[in-house]
Scaffold this motif. Structure first.
Motif: not given
Lengths: 448, 448
Positions: A24-30, A71-79, A82-87
């Motif tokens: 997502l960050a790199l715009g790779m959506s093909d 919420q669990y993913l948010r708590g990992l501190g890795l994401f 913006e990405f989590l909203e998209r996810l």
């Protein structure tokens, strides 16, 4: 228990989500094409029976991360937020091609082909592999046990030794798919609409002070039942069944005896002789206890009068081949063929189709080619999902898969149906176009 | 997915329900004692690590047949309305004694002891066995891998090859219980509160036209990451990491490289040399690809500079010992000791306790006796449920189980910790009272 789609999106490996964030960050959506296949047959095996597709389609249709997963993913501190909203909004919007369940498949042949934006296709890897791998392993084992039983009843007794409740349900389902008559497990029988089998355990006999009393009470309550005769001494147990028949006369209605320990060959012959001597020709003999395809075949080769087999542990864990070297590999991204080169056996890049030739009703060889190649034979991969929705013309019914498995196995060259590895493997070739593309990619990637 | 208690009551074998109906019809409602144990150790194994108890307690507390389960049973045509009405009201009201999770156990030692009205104790057999069996198998395998890694990081990578989603979660949980650092699977990490590990897969590298670009993009987005270097040529991949360090200077923040194919021993040494030559002493080496306890031990014995291991397939299916000869056997009914005699190895009748002697911090031998015998040693079975309710003093926390596993394994005689089977098995005796009761039962059951 089974595979409830809710929460299944998080059944993924951390790196899938890390990569998704990077895409997502790199715009790779093909569009990416991932193929699920296995690299080689386990020792002693000549084919694999494809299974597991309905679970994959259910999963893809329901794919979404739940709020508590996010919420669990948010708590990992890795994401990032913006990405989590998209996810949160990610659904599976791709296409799936697959070989129908019950199809016989060979190394490097795509079993499930996922065509989707790379982020989506990446996130579903772990679940897709888990389902297809397990069910291919189990269906392939069950096919061997059914083959060994030569038309006699095979019943799945594996629920207690299967690796979890989920696997237990799949043992029942894939055994039925491969030709077993049914299962001992009620949850599986209900879930998949397959016959349930079972009568009594040793504990019932043990709970009585007298074995005969246990038999009499159980037989009276359960017309047409099977009596388990080996709690204390197997042949004495058979004699008690004969005694029960004498006592009950016309009211005697016992369909079978079950042997569950000791030398099943000798005991079945002795039991048959005693039952026949008493005129109980209609009482069948059912055997269980540590059976697998080899012991079933050996008992029948020895002429043992066994009418049905309860197979548990080995049917459910397939210890001789509990895993396949199965992978879910990127073969195309943004229209360009891709592959990993470092491993010994390399999967050719690019999207594939499998063409199977049949001569006189017998499978004569497969060619792995391109979907748009006009090669001889039946194309095995069919569209089963488009734009994230299951295609109605794909019939995922278990009975259809069971019929297909029967037809496919009947069409195998006879050497491949042997319990031992066939002398020569089934011929699978790659088309000239596929080979050219691999050669070109190898050259391009060669270390200077 | 995991093990939702809802609908779990029907995860039983048909014969359990058939017997339940017979018990009810015959007015057999006395207390039964069933013991869960295994008969012998698999080849090459010297002990089993007990696990799986929390699932059993969750299940027993929630035990009930749902309306749709009862409808299904009605449709089978085997059960009376009276029985089904009674079944609807059945809850588990019994007591459970068990060895705490993380306890080392040996053949014939009760792991879980269910004391309940026979109908209830009978119905729960299949589920209890399924949970205890699987988790004992997996925890015992994981303990070996952790032992082989001699303090280095072990991470569960098994979700895709485990036998189902349920098994995958249990692989993660039992590996952590046995000392692994964490798992790649997010659902498991969330469910059990254990660390999640993982970074990138080959597909990410393949999706780029240039491997270096993939590394640079991923490292920039994920400080402290691990780069997977074997997509095309492992050592060239390592060189690209060195090149990345040169290009980024102070901004270079890559924690490790991962090797996932080829000769891991030779490649790890060559990779270490190249990293060290470039001054990248802090970049660790993580290895994966078909590992098990033997290959991990061999790599370390060979001095390979590997700092962590991702173990997948073999951790998750335990092919060398995927099953234990585990049973759930009636040992007492209505106050009278019971056992099955026809099998080779006979479990003594009657309710038991296990007493473990410790000499100088090392386990010195167990005695299987009666709960009311005053034998030397620590009694291993503790009450965990009374009247169908979990006892609060029983701590079922995963971290407590992990600490117990560590202490128990550390207290094993050293020969039993070897990866190879110990020369002499751990000494387990039965008390004189238990032996007398077995002898008496044998005599009473002898064929005249």
């Amino acid at each position: 228990m089974g595979v409830p789609p809710r929460g299944a999106a998080l059944f993924t490996d951390l790196y899938e989500v890390t990569m998704a964030q990077a895409y997502l960050a790199l715009g790779m959506s093909d569009t990416a094409v991932f193929e699920t296949f296995f690299r080689k047959l386990p020792p002693g095996r000549s084919y694999v029976l494809a299974a597991g597709l309905p679970d994959v389609l259910d999963f893809l249709e329901a794919f979404r991360f739940e709020e508590d997963d996010l919420q669990y993913l948010r708590g990992l501190g890795l994401f990032s937020d913006e990405f989590l909203e998209r996810l949160a909004g990610v659904r599976f919007t791709g296409d799936v091609w697959a070989v129908p369940e019950g199809t016989v498949v060979f190394p490097n042949e795509p079993i499930v082909q996922v065509v989707a934006p790379i982020l989506e296709a990446q996130l579903v890897e772990t679940f897709v592999l888990n389902r297809i791998h397990l069910q291919c392993v189990l269906a392939s084992k069950a096919a061997r046990v059914v083959e060994a039983a030569r038309g006699r009843l095979v019943v799945d007794f594996g629920a207690r030794r299967a690796h979890g409740t989920d696997a237990a349900l799949e043992v029942a389902r894939t055994s039925y798919l491969a030709g077993a008559a049914g299962t001992s497990n009620l949850r599986a029988a209900k879930e998949y609409g397959i016959p349930a089998f079972g009568t009594m355990a040793h504990s019932f006999v043990q709970a009585f002070d007298d074995e005969f009393d246990a038999f009499e009470a159980f037989a009276r309550l359960n017309p047409g039942t099977t009596l388990l005769v080996d709690t204390y001494d197997t042949l004495r147990g058979v004699d008690l069944v004969v005694e029960l028949a004498e006592r009950l006369g016309d009211r005697f209605d016992v369909r079978a005896v079950r042997l569950d320990s000791g030398d099943l060959g000798a005991l079945s012959k002795a039991a048959r002789a005693r039952l026949d001597a008493a005129g109980l020709h209609d009482v069948r003999i059912f055997a269980s206890s540590g059976l697998d395809e080899y012991s079933v075949a050996a008992l029948l080769a020895d002429g043992c009068p066994i009418d049905g087999f309860g197979v548990g542990t080995q049917l459910s864990v397939a210890q001789d081949a509990p895993t396949l070297d199965m992978a879910y590999k990127l073969v195309e991204y943004a229209g360009v063929g891709r592959t990993k080169l470092s491993s010994g056996k390399v999967l050719p890049p690019g999207r594939k189709q499998v063409y199977r030739r049949v001569d006189d009703g017998v499978f004569a060889g497969d060619i792995i080619g391109r979907p748009d190649e006009n090669l001889p034979g039946e194309p095995l991969l069919v569209p089963v999902m488009r734009g994230g929705r299951r295609l109605s013309q794909y019939d995922a019914g278990l009975d259809a898969a069971r019929r297909r498995a029967r037809q496919q196995i009947d069409a195998l060259p006879p050497a491949l149906r042997s319990l031992d590895e066939a002398g020569a493997p089934y011929p699978v070739a790659v088309s000239a176009r596929v080979q050219d593309d691999l050669d070109r990619l190898r050259r391009a990637r060669q270390t200077p």
